[in-house]
Design a protein around this motif. Structure first.
Motif, PDB file in Angstrom:
ATOM      1  N   SER A  43       3.231   7.445   0.659  1.00 61.59           N
ATOM      2  CA  SER A  43       3.659   8.839  -0.040  1.00 61.59           C
ATOM      3  C   SER A  43       4.620   8.406  -1.134  1.00 61.59           C
ATOM      4  O   SER A  43       5.584   7.351  -1.022  1.00 61.59           O
ATOM      5  N   SER A  44       5.087   9.557  -1.711  1.00 61.63           N
ATOM      6  CA  SER A  44       6.031   9.267  -2.786  1.00 61.63           C
ATOM      7  C   SER A  44       6.382  10.585  -3.238  1.00 61.63           C
ATOM      8  O   SER A  44       5.610  11.577  -3.299  1.00 61.63           O
ATOM      9  N   TYR A  45       7.616  10.875  -3.573  1.00 64.40           N
ATOM     10  CA  TYR A  45       8.023  12.295  -4.221  1.00 64.40           C
ATOM     11  C   TYR A  45       8.986  11.986  -5.217  1.00 64.40           C
ATOM     12  O   TYR A  45       9.636  11.012  -5.474  1.00 64.40           O
TER      13      TYR A  45
ATOM     14  N   THR B 239       0.826  -1.174   0.077  1.00 68.16           N
ATOM     15  CA  THR B 239      -0.096  -0.058   0.046  1.00 68.16           C
ATOM     16  C   THR B 239       0.993   1.238  -0.020  1.00 68.16           C
ATOM     17  O   THR B 239       1.670   1.407   1.064  1.00 68.16           O
TER      18      THR B 239
ATOM     19  N   GLU C  51       3.876  13.351  -4.918  1.00 67.47           N
ATOM     20  CA  GLU C  51       4.289  14.710  -4.916  1.00 67.47           C
ATOM     21  C   GLU C  51       5.542  15.206  -5.756  1.00 67.47           C
ATOM     22  O   GLU C  51       6.488  14.431  -5.629  1.00 67.47           O
TER      23      GLU C  51
ATOM     24  N   THR D 146      14.468  -0.751   2.232  1.00 65.87           N
ATOM     25  CA  THR D 146      14.245  -1.015   3.499  1.00 65.87           C
ATOM     26  C   THR D 146      12.822  -1.734   3.578  1.00 65.87           C
ATOM     27  O   THR D 146      11.892  -1.307   3.368  1.00 65.87           O
TER      28      THR D 146
ATOM     29  N   GLN E 253       3.510   0.416   2.800  1.00 63.26           N
ATOM     30  CA  GLN E 253       3.244  -0.423   4.051  1.00 63.26           C
ATOM     31  C   GLN E 253       2.977  -1.835   3.361  1.00 63.26           C
ATOM     32  O   GLN E 253       2.335  -2.035   2.456  1.00 63.26           O
TER      33      GLN E 253
ATOM     34  N   LYS F  23      18.232   2.582  -2.295  1.00 62.67           N
ATOM     35  CA  LYS F  23      18.224   2.043  -0.770  1.00 62.67           C
ATOM     36  C   LYS F  23      16.823   1.435  -0.601  1.00 62.67           C
ATOM     37  O   LYS F  23      15.653   2.037  -0.878  1.00 62.67           O
TER      38      LYS F  23
ATOM     39  N   SER G  65      10.329   1.042   2.357  1.00 64.42           N
ATOM     40  CA  SER G  65      10.736   2.312   1.822  1.00 64.42           C
ATOM     41  C   SER G  65      11.953   2.183   0.555  1.00 64.42           C
ATOM     42  O   SER G  65      12.825   1.415   0.922  1.00 64.42           O
ATOM     43  N   LEU G  66      11.694   2.870  -0.268  1.00 64.76           N
ATOM     44  CA  LEU G  66      12.677   2.842  -1.436  1.00 64.76           C
ATOM     45  C   LEU G  66      13.287   4.249  -1.896  1.00 64.76           C
ATOM     46  O   LEU G  66      12.400   5.285  -1.858  1.00 64.76           O
TER      47      LEU G  66
ATOM     48  N   ASN H  78      11.331   8.828  -4.039  1.00 60.53           N
ATOM     49  CA  ASN H  78      11.182   8.289  -2.646  1.00 60.53           C
ATOM     50  C   ASN H  78       9.818   7.633  -2.755  1.00 60.53           C
ATOM     51  O   ASN H  78       8.718   8.180  -3.313  1.00 60.53           O
TER      52      ASN H  78
ATOM     53  N   GLU I 168       7.393   5.478  -0.078  1.00 55.04           N
ATOM     54  CA  GLU I 168       7.098   5.165   1.108  1.00 55.04           C
ATOM     55  C   GLU I 168       5.579   4.315   0.995  1.00 55.04           C
ATOM     56  O   GLU I 168       4.664   4.507   0.786  1.00 55.04           O
TER      57      GLU I 168
END
Lengths: 314, 314, 314, 314
Positions: free
Chosen positions: A195-197, A192, A232, B269, A255, B267, A263-264, A251, A253
């Motif tokens: 967020s992402s940017y 799921t 974003e 995680t 779940q 990266k 996280s990537l 980025n 994020e």
């Protein structure tokens, strides 16, 4: 032996520099590094000859194409190969519709016109399309200005047996394709997105123009992302020292099972003009092949190489 | 209303902790965060009841399953939900083949046995598979020890109408899937891979075992990568402070058109046990559904969730 | 005009390659890029002449120094400069103490002997130190084998008015200095370190040796960190494609006011041999200057450039 | 037992939230995590009582300080501690100079007034400074508006024996301090900086204001960097999902010995309000201590905690 494609080009910027140099490099070394399709309908990467080039910069006009590609503000690097003179002096581009016939006359020996000028000048794009039409030459619109998406234009070219490819080049490898691939991967695996940017930094004139007119591009980039609600975009950053490199920080994020964090973080570095030339080399050969086979209009093969092919919104 | 799945589990480590807690969290909140398949053949995520649990650690034996999952060396976090007692005390696992009948008897009420012990003990894996067979229970082997790949075992289970799923769990989201996705993307776009590396760091007992026995896993990870000739694996790093997190650093260096550099640094995680539980929740429901429908052997639906399904090399 | 330093070198590996090429580059371009101290006691970067070179590899022996530095397993890149022949053929290095006088005789014209062989051969290091002593030449020990830390050796050199610099080179710029700087910064600002890790990847022979003998180096690296209790070292990774590059991934997790998270992720890329040569260029001039001024023993100026100067534990 | 500091605060935003909650957390747990100076002149972290709070948001006015800190647009997280009511209702802040006496009267019981409103309202800042002066209270200006740099104000406070601390808070740990530290480290080690960039992303109201008024802050950030000629700043990015987190991406490209490449990529994540509160907790105690000791004007101890202390340009 196959007849070589006779190519005319509008715009002698970084993308044209990458195309001209990359073909020369391939011719010398035979290397297929970074080439997506070595042969298209019998046409190899180096089966292309430049026969005309149009530009508006006073400094470029009159110089051989192989010199003009290194004039500022161009900042694509000089590749490690000999670059024999093309024997093609850069010609003054058209500034209004009264010059269409002059340009059409100069296209006499060409098969394909690659329109590789900056986006945002729709009238100029149409004038070159008209010149190509009158000269009986296939037209490739790599800008976001609508030509191939415009049904009227498409029908005219189709009726005349002339290929019309466009609009807006999809880069061979860039931020959108990497971001999208990772967003899709997360979704496929059942994670799921939280967020992402995306941060885009670059040093070309193109980039500078985008920074000064950010809204359209930002929206277009968001449109290109499959999960845009959660993504974003930071404002584009024009950093001159990057020259023709583009740097992106992504980025994501998410779940996973039990709500635990996934996280990537990604840093991507590419040369934007190479991403364009790597697609143009295919579009040019697709256009020449279609012309030679008498297929007018938009070749289906070109569609995945474009951001706004016929049928998408203007 | 659907009958709930009666699940027995071997191994009360981090993966079982993630499975037990994740089901409880889902039951309380209804959240589908991180769930790949909300319903499989009518079975929801919380349609699972634990009916037996086997372990070898003296500290875990005798405790309720919901307590035992927090005993060291387990270090998966405590999720933010109430965890009502399971009413299932952890039972002493079998240590040799003489105990197969004892375990089979304890599986009386179960439909599925999830074998979630550490890899590297093939005799133990076979003993539990035999116990499941005698008890008429579906068997899932999440370890790399060959059971489902062993034709003899597969045929016995199939003939008895008992599902046999395995071997070796493919994580819901991990280093291999991200690395592979990016390697494939480069290839699809016509870029030429120059070099690539992968660093994996983790803090679980599983990770510690792998660090002490690196060769097999390193090779297995290389096998999982589509361009393994150019990919280098750094040795696994056991960093206790990471606990159940895994951190991976990936690098891909490539060349685009004209040989210009393209570079990707990533990266990643994740929580390893969540990656396992997010797949186990699907395998358990696939196994129960197959059992209830009288389909013995390996269900095709399970294959993409496994690293070494039937037909791959042992 | 200052008299140029006459330098002999033991070991014709990557570090010597970087030193030889860097001096040539400076001589041609005058560039002071990457130079910490342009002038030391009147001696510039290019006031150094190689007068002898010793190696054990059959392939290197007999070749001019400027050729031998490119023989495998050396993989430091060829810098972009002309490299005129040194006129110094590589000589067979000593293999036992019986050859000390032969080497001492070959050092006749030298002022400084830079001992730049691999660490871990203390007897060889001592034999070269003895040869330098007999020849009246300053000695620099860049390896971890104790020479300058050994009071007996230090006293002998001091009494004879001969400089003795060592032991173990501190790189001009590497993982330890960056990691330490960030750990200290966190502490100075009142943040509380929670955890930290360091991953080191490299592709030189030196790196390969370290990977096969990890314990001593890992401990030495931990000793070098100011907050070692919280810092975890991943095992060194030998990745041949990196060649003479070293890549390090650092992570620091801390807590600020109110216990909120502060996190730092760093990727560092350097060429290890440049880090060595950038320090050797200073040590050589410090040694020559001390010799010319009649200062025997360890010059204070050299101490910050060494990991294990006199007074530290062996 | 020491007398507790009686603190009034202007502005009930994220920074005040971090200060109020961090003190409560410390009081409960005794934890010194993230605390730079546990004791200043006998005053511990929890020796501070809030006695008044001023704000302009209608939603915050009238609520207890401990409730108001969670009203939007505040988005600093709720720390994991009990937060007993302060017994201090938020009071309407002043909107023009006619209200100075009203505010001065409300400061009757206070020793220190911490001015923690947004930057860019110099008249408001001066009005509160005047109120503090009339009430005989020490004044701390954490904004960039010049008060303590203004000699007239400084002299008035000094003459009255009242401390005046300012201007503009230096964060406990942020992008500038990390970037500067790395730039200095490169220089110290003799490396040559080629290029560098800095990207700042955040999700607070403060960040939004900066994005809409980027020029001043961008210049101020460049001024803060020791090698600003080579450093490029990307435009600030307001990304709401980051809430009170700030994310920075830094890159430094340099050359070492022989011109070989050295490259540093850094990702930094912090909570901006914690960085402010971690400094405010020291400024408040320095101010109280100076007031109690009769030292008016700017205490030297405060200078390193400020970006624009007395003597710097306005």
């Amino acid at each position: 032996m196959i007849e070589r494609v006779r190519l005319a080009v509008v715009g002698v910027g970084n993308n044209t520099s990458a195309l001209v140099q990359g073909i020369a490099l391939h011719r010398q070394t035979g290397s297929l590094v970074g080439v997506r399709r070595p042969v298209i309908d019998g046409l190899g990467v180096d089966d292309i000859d430049f026969v005309a080039a149009f530009a508006t910069s006073e400094e470029k006009i009159g110089r051989d194409l192989t010199e003009a590609i290194f004039m500022p503000p161009n900042n694509f690097p000089s590749l490690d190969c000999d670059l024999p003179r093309a024997g093609v002096p850069v010609t003054k581009g058209l500034v209004d519709a009264t010059e269409i016939d002059r340009v059409a006359a100069q296209l006499a020996g060409a098969e394909v016109l690659l329109y590789s000028a900056p986006s945002g000048r729709p009238e100029t794009a149409r004038a070159y399309a008209e010149a190509a039409y009158r000269a009986g030459v296939a037209f490739i619109n790599t800008t976001a200005d609508p030509i191939a998406r415009d049904t009227e234009w498409l029908n005219r070219f189709a009726a005349a047996g002339l290929p019309l490819l466009g609009d807006d080049l999809a880069s061979q490898f860039g931020t959108s394709v990497v971001h999208n691939t990772l967003l899709r991967l997360l979704a496929e695996r059942g994670l799921t997105l939280v967020s992402s940017y995306q941060v885009n930094l670059g040093g070309t004139e193109d980039f500078r123009n985008l920074v000064e007119n950010p809204d359209s591009k930002k929206q277009s980039k968001l449109n290109a992302l499959s999960a845009s609600g959660k993504v974003e975009m930071a404002p584009l950053g024009y950093l001159p020292h990057l020259k023709s490199q583009k740097v992106a920080h992504l980025n994501l994020e998410a779940q996973g099972w039990g709500g635990t964090a996934v996280s990537l973080d990604v840093k991507l570095t590419v040369h934007d003009p190479s991403g364009a030339a790597g697609v143009n080399i295919d579009l040019v050969r697709i256009a020449a092949s279609a012309l030679r086979n008498g297929h007018g209009g938009n070749p289906a093969e070109a569609t995945p190489l474009l951001k706004s092919p016929p049928g998408t919104a203007s």
